[in-house]
Write a protein that holds these residues in place. Structure first.
Motif, mmCIF file in Angstrom:
data_model
loop_
_atom_site.group_PDB
_atom_site.id
_atom_site.type_symbol
_atom_site.label_atom_id
_atom_site.label_comp_id
_atom_site.label_asym_id
_atom_site.label_seq_id
_atom_site.Cartn_x
_atom_site.Cartn_y
_atom_site.Cartn_z
ATOM 1 N N PRO A 319 0.803 -1.217 0.000
ATOM 2 C CA PRO A 319 0.000 0.000 0.000
ATOM 3 C C PRO A 319 0.832 1.262 0.000
ATOM 4 C CG PRO A 319 -0.008 -1.029 2.171
ATOM 5 C CD PRO A 319 0.692 -1.972 1.251
ATOM 6 N N GLY A 320 2.089 1.189 0.298
ATOM 7 C CA GLY A 320 2.921 2.387 0.341
ATOM 8 C C GLY A 320 4.373 2.005 0.257
ATOM 9 N N PRO A 321 5.248 3.003 0.190
ATOM 10 C CA PRO A 321 6.677 2.707 0.082
ATOM 11 C C PRO A 321 7.215 2.076 1.361
ATOM 12 C CG PRO A 321 6.298 5.060 0.416
ATOM 13 C CD PRO A 321 4.961 4.441 0.209
ATOM 14 N N LEU A 322 8.081 1.081 1.200
ATOM 15 C CA LEU A 322 8.698 0.437 2.349
ATOM 16 C C LEU A 322 9.917 1.238 2.775
ATOM 17 C CD1 LEU A 322 8.544 -3.329 1.306
ATOM 18 C CD2 LEU A 322 6.958 -2.045 2.739
ATOM 19 N N GLY A 323 10.132 1.268 4.057
ATOM 20 C CA GLY A 323 11.283 1.978 4.603
ATOM 21 C C GLY A 323 11.529 1.524 6.023
ATOM 22 N N ARG A 357 11.662 -2.864 8.785
ATOM 23 C CA ARG A 357 11.442 -2.396 7.416
ATOM 24 C C ARG A 357 10.003 -2.724 7.025
ATOM 25 N NH1 ARG A 357 14.533 -0.671 3.463
ATOM 26 N NH2 ARG A 357 16.411 -1.169 4.656
ATOM 27 N N GLY A 358 9.233 -1.707 6.741
ATOM 28 C CA GLY A 358 7.842 -1.908 6.376
ATOM 29 C C GLY A 358 7.183 -0.596 6.019
ATOM 30 N N GLU A 359 5.849 -0.613 5.955
ATOM 31 C CA GLU A 359 5.079 0.581 5.633
ATOM 32 C C GLU A 359 4.404 1.055 6.912
ATOM 33 O OE1 GLU A 359 2.190 3.291 4.569
ATOM 34 O OE2 GLU A 359 1.517 1.276 5.073
ATOM 35 N N ALA A 360 4.687 2.278 7.311
ATOM 36 C CA ALA A 360 4.306 2.768 8.633
ATOM 37 C C ALA A 360 2.799 2.716 8.843
ATOM 38 C CB ALA A 360 4.838 4.186 8.838
ATOM 39 N N ALA A 361 2.001 3.203 7.878
ATOM 40 C CA ALA A 361 0.551 3.268 8.070
ATOM 41 C C ALA A 361 -0.047 1.867 8.215
ATOM 42 C CB ALA A 361 -0.086 3.999 6.883
ATOM 43 N N ALA A 362 0.434 0.899 7.377
ATOM 44 C CA ALA A 362 -0.106 -0.462 7.463
ATOM 45 C C ALA A 362 0.261 -1.108 8.793
ATOM 46 C CB ALA A 362 0.416 -1.302 6.297
ATOM 47 N N LEU A 363 1.492 -0.899 9.259
ATOM 48 C CA LEU A 363 1.887 -1.474 10.549
ATOM 49 C C LEU A 363 1.086 -0.861 11.689
ATOM 50 C CD1 LEU A 363 5.768 -1.697 10.099
ATOM 51 C CD2 LEU A 363 4.170 -3.604 10.278
ATOM 52 N N GLU A 364 0.853 0.447 11.630
ATOM 53 C CA GLU A 364 0.067 1.076 12.697
ATOM 54 C C GLU A 364 -1.357 0.530 12.712
ATOM 55 O OE1 GLU A 364 -1.304 5.527 14.225
ATOM 56 O OE2 GLU A 364 0.256 5.303 12.696
ATOM 57 N N ARG A 365 -1.932 0.314 11.526
ATOM 58 C CA ARG A 365 -3.280 -0.238 11.489
ATOM 59 C C ARG A 365 -3.308 -1.646 12.061
ATOM 60 N NH1 ARG A 365 -7.298 -0.698 6.217
ATOM 61 N NH2 ARG A 365 -9.138 -1.395 7.394
ATOM 62 N N ALA A 366 -2.278 -2.443 11.795
ATOM 63 C CA ALA A 366 -2.221 -3.799 12.338
ATOM 64 C C ALA A 366 -2.154 -3.754 13.863
ATOM 65 C CB ALA A 366 -1.010 -4.538 11.766
ATOM 66 N N VAL A 367 -1.307 -2.878 14.410
ATOM 67 C CA VAL A 367 -1.204 -2.778 15.872
ATOM 68 C C VAL A 367 -2.513 -2.273 16.467
ATOM 69 C CG1 VAL A 367 0.060 -1.712 17.771
ATOM 70 C CG2 VAL A 367 1.291 -2.434 15.719
ATOM 71 N N VAL A 368 -3.163 -1.319 15.779
ATOM 72 C CA VAL A 368 -4.454 -0.803 16.272
ATOM 73 C C VAL A 368 -5.492 -1.919 16.293
ATOM 74 C CG1 VAL A 368 -6.382 0.706 15.666
ATOM 75 C CG2 VAL A 368 -4.050 1.594 15.656
ATOM 76 N N ASN A 369 -5.505 -2.775 15.268
ATOM 77 C CA ASN A 369 -6.472 -3.876 15.255
ATOM 78 C C ASN A 369 -6.257 -4.821 16.441
ATOM 79 O OD1 ASN A 369 -7.720 -2.985 12.953
ATOM 80 N ND2 ASN A 369 -6.638 -4.368 11.565
ATOM 81 N N VAL A 370 -4.977 -5.111 16.755
ATOM 82 C CA VAL A 370 -4.699 -5.981 17.896
ATOM 83 C C VAL A 370 -5.153 -5.323 19.193
ATOM 84 C CG1 VAL A 370 -2.857 -7.087 19.204
ATOM 85 C CG2 VAL A 370 -2.802 -7.162 16.715
ATOM 86 N N LEU A 371 -4.864 -4.035 19.351
ATOM 87 C CA LEU A 371 -5.282 -3.325 20.564
ATOM 88 C C LEU A 371 -6.799 -3.199 20.647
ATOM 89 C CD1 LEU A 371 -2.546 -0.549 20.685
ATOM 90 C CD2 LEU A 371 -2.794 -2.473 22.256
ATOM 91 N N ASP A 372 -7.478 -3.016 19.498
ATOM 92 C CA ASP A 372 -8.946 -2.949 19.501
ATOM 93 C C ASP A 372 -9.548 -4.246 20.011
ATOM 94 O OD1 ASP A 372 -9.134 -0.378 18.683
ATOM 95 O OD2 ASP A 372 -9.517 -0.818 16.572
#
Length: 483
Positions: A319-323, A357-372
C-alpha cells in the motif's frame, strides 16, 4: 513470404518431422558422398598398383631383343584385351606390342623415353577415344652391341573404375532415397508420439478456456520435460481453482456481513422517513438513539468496506513505500488511540526501541487492530499489557480468552469465535494483521498467557532493520507519550 516465415507458419508437428527428415537426409548424403569418394580412391589405387605390377618392361625387352620394332609385334601380351602396351622411342616413334588400339605419344612418354624423367602415371585416351589410365616407364633396348633408351607404356581402360562407381552411385542414391523417406515417416511418427502430451495439454487449456472448469488434470507420469510441464499446469489450475474458491467465499462472506448492518440501517432510516411522512413525531430520546444507531452502522460499514479493500489488494502490491520505521513509535501512537477507545481500562506499556522495514501506516493499522481486540474483550477496570522486546510486540488482555480449538482459525477471513459474534466487528481485523506482518517479514500468533491467567496474548514478531541516521530519526513524527 520468406522461407523462414513459411517454416514458422507450419504446425509444430510438421516442423519437427521436417527437421528430422532434413537432418537424416544431410547425414545420409554425407555418408553416401564419403563412401563414394573412398571407393573411387580405392579403385584408383588398385588400378595404379595393377599397372605398376605389370612386368611389361622385362617381357617387352626380351621380345624386342630378337625382333625388329614394327607396327605390331606378337608377343607375350597377345590377346590381353584388358591392357594396351606399346614401346615409345626417343624419336617419337612407337612399336605396338599388344592390345586392340595404339596410344598417342605424349610429352610424358617422350620425356621418359629420352631419360629426362622417371616412370609416370596419367589419364589419356586411345586412338579411338577410349579413356585409359597410362603407366609409362623407361626401358633399355639392345640394338647389336649398343643399348638404346626407350619407354614402354601400359594402359588399362578407366571403365574398370567408372562402371563400378556408376553402379555404386545408383545404389547409394536408391538407399539414400529409401532412408530419407523412412526418416520422414519416422520423424512424423516420433513428432506425433512425442507431442501427444502437448496435445493433451492444449486440449485441457482449450477446455478450461471454453468451460472455465479448473478441475481438469493432465496425466503427469514420468520425469521428462513434458511430465514437468503437465505437473506445473496441474499446480497452476489447482492454484487458480483455490483462488477462485477463496474469491467466491470472500464475496459470500462479505455479502453476509454487509447484510446485517444494511438491514439495521434500512430499518432505522425507514422509521425516520415514516415519521416525517405521517407527521407522527418520534420522542426526542428515541430519535436520538435512532440517529446514534445510524451513525454507528455507517461507521461499521465504512470500516468493513476499508477492510475488504485492504484484503482485496494483491499480496505483491504494497500500500505504500517500504522503509525503515520505528516500531516502538508506531506502537505508542496505536496505544494512544486505544486509550481513547477504552477509557475504563488501564494500560501498562513497556516499549523498547526497535526498527523494522515496512510501511508505517499499514503497521500502525495492524497494531491498532490488535489493541482494539484487547479493548473489546477486556472487562471494565482490567489492565491491558503492551510490551516490545527484541522485535516481539506482545498485547495481553484479561478477557475470557480463546478456546484452544479455535486458535487455528483466528486469522481466517470473517471467522469469529462464538463468544465474539454478539460484539461489533467483521472478523477481518486479524486477517489484515497477519497479512501486514507477513509483508514485513514477520509472523503473528495468538496464544494463552504463559502464567496461566485469564485473557489472550497477541504476539507480533518482526525482524529488525538498521536504525536510520539521527537526522532521519528526528524527522519522524513524534509519538503521543503514555499517560
Amino acid at each position: 513470404m520468406s522461407p523462414t516465415a513459411r517454416f514458422r507458419a507450419l504446425p509444430l508437428r510438421s516442423r519437427l518431422a521436417l527437421l528430422v527428415t532434413v537432418a537424416v537426409a544431410l547425414a545420409v548424403a554425407a555418408v553416401a558422398c564419403v563412401s563414394w569418394f573412398m571407393v573411387r580412391t580405392q579403385l584408383n589405387d588398385q588400378l595404379n598398383s595393377s599397372l605398376r605390377s605389370t612386368n611389361a618392361r622385362a617381357q617387352a625387352s626380351q621380345t624386342l631383343n630378337t625382333i625388329r620394332c614394327q607396327d605390331k609385334v606378337p608377343g607375350p601380351f597377345e590377346n590381353n584385351l584388358s591392357a594396351q602396351v606399346q614401346i615409345v622411342l626417343p624419336t617419337g616413334g612407337r612399336c605396338w606390342v599388344d592390345g586392340k588400339n595404339t596410344l598417342p605419344v605424349t610429352d610424358y612418354d617422350l620425356e621418359v623415353a629420352k631419360g629426362l624423367r622417371g616412370a609416370v602415371l596419367y589419364d589419356g585416351k586411345t586412338t579411338d577415344g577410349t579413356p585409359v589410365r597410362v603407366y609409362t616407364q623407361p626401358v633399355e633396348l639392345s640394338a647389336g652391341p649398343s643399348v638404346q633408351n626407350a619407354a614402354i607404356s601400359v594402359a588399362k581402360p578407366l571403365s574398370d573404375i567408372t562402371e563400378p562407381l556408376s553402379t555404386l552411385a545408383w545404389v547409394l542414391l536408391f538407399v539414400s532415397g529409401v532412408g530419407i523417406l523412412g526418416a520422414g515417416v519416422a520423424g512424423l511418427w516420433v513428432a506425433r508420439t512425442g507431442l501427444r502430451p502437448v496435445d493433451e495439454l492444449t486440449g485441457a487449456v482449450e477446455h478450461i478456456a471454453r468451460t472455465e472448469d479448473l478441475t481438469v488434470r493432465i496425466p503427469d507420469e514420468g520425469d521428462d520435460e513434458i511430465a514437468r510441464l503437465s505437473r506445473s499446469f496441474n499446480s497452476m489450475t489447482a492454484a487458480l481453482a483455490s483462488s477462485q474458491e477463496r474469491q467466491a467465499q470472500l464475496i459470500a462472506d462479505a455479502g453476509h456481513e454487509l447484510r446485517t448492518p444494511l438491514t439495521s440501517l434500512r430499518t432505522n432510516i425507514e422509521l425516520l422517513a415514516r415519521s416525517e411522512e405521517t407527521g407522527r413525531a418520534i420522542p426526542p430520546e428515541d430519535r436520538k438513539e435512532l440517529l446514534a444507531s445510524v451513525k454507528a452502522q455507517m461507521t461499521e460499514l465504512a470500516s468493513l468496506i476499508g477492510d475488504l479493500q485492504e484484503l482485496s489488494r494483491p499480496d505483491a502490491a504494497a500500500p505504500g513505500p517500504l522503509g525503515v520505521v520505528a516500531l516502538h513509535e508506531i506502537a505508542g501512537a496505536a496505544l494512544s488511540r486505544a486509550r481513547l477507545r477504552g477509557p475504563e481500562l488501564a494500560f501498562d506499556s513497556d516499549l523498547a526501541p526497535w526498527y523494522v522495514r515496512g510501511e508505517a501506516a499499514a503497521l500502525e493499522r495492524a497494531v491498532v487492530n490488535v489493541l482494539d481486540n484487547a479493548v473489546k474483550f477486556s472487562p471494565p477496570g482490567s489492565t491491558v499489557t503492551v510490551s516490545l522486546r527484541a522485535g516481539e510486540l506482545t498485547v495481553r488482555d484479561r478477557g475470557p480468552g480463546i478456546p484452544a480449538e479455535d486458535l487455528p482459525h483466528v486469522f481466517e477471513r470473517f471467522w469469529r469465535s462464538p463468544s465474539a459474534r454478539a460484539l461489533p466487528g467483521s472478523g477481518l481485523g486479524l486477517s489484515i494483521v497477519a497479512r501486514t506482518v507477513q509483508r514485513a517479514g514477520g509472523t503473528a500468533a495468538l496464544r494463552a498467557p504463559a502464567d496461566g491467567g485469564p485473557g489472550t496474548e497477541a504476539v507480533l514478531s518482526i525482524p529488525g532493520a538498521p536504525a536510520p541516521p539521527p537526522a532521519q530519526a528526528q524527522a519522524q513524527p513524534s509519538v503521543v507519550p503514555d499517560q
